[in-house]
Design a protein around this motif. Structure first.
Motif: not given
Length: 102
Positions: A26-38
C-alpha cells in the motif's frame, strides 16, 4: 528458453520474485498515486504559467512599447530643439530666465 525464464522468477507457477510483494504494498501504491497527482498538478501549473506569461508579454508589447517609443521620440525632438537654439545663438530653452534685479 522456458527454463531460463523460470530461473529468473518469471516462469510458470512462480511469483515476481522479491520485488513483487514490495511493489504491491500500500505504501508503494500510494506513492505512485501521489507522484501521478503531482505530475498532473505540475502540468496544469506549467500550462497556466505559460498562458499568464503570454498575456503579460502581449500586453506589454501592445501597451508599453509604443509608449516607450513615443517618449524616446519626444526626447530626441527636445534635444534637437536645444541643439538648434544653441547653434542660432538664442537663449537656451532649458535654462530658467534670470530673476529680476532691484
Amino acid at each position: 528458453m522456458s527454463s531460463s525464464l523460470s530461473r529468473r522468477g518469471r516462469g510458470e507457477g512462480e511469483g515476481e520474485g522479491v520485488l513483487g510483494p514490495i511493489s504491491r504494498s500500500p505504501i508503494v501504491v500510494r506513492g505512485r498515486e501521489a507522484a501521478a497527482e503531482a505530475a498532473t498538478v505540475a502540468k496544469k501549473l506549467l500550462r497556466s504559467t505559460g498562458k499568464a506569461a503570454w498575456i503579460a508579454g502581449t500586453t506589454f508589447l501592445v501597451l508599453f512599447v509604443p509608449l516607450i517609443i513615443e517618449m524616446d521620440r519626444e526626447q530626441q525632438l527636445n534635444e534637437l530643439e536645444l541643439q538648434q537654439a544653441t547653434l542660432l545663438g538664442g537663449p537656451s530653452p532649458a535654462l530658467p530666465p534670470p530673476p529680476p534685479s532691484k
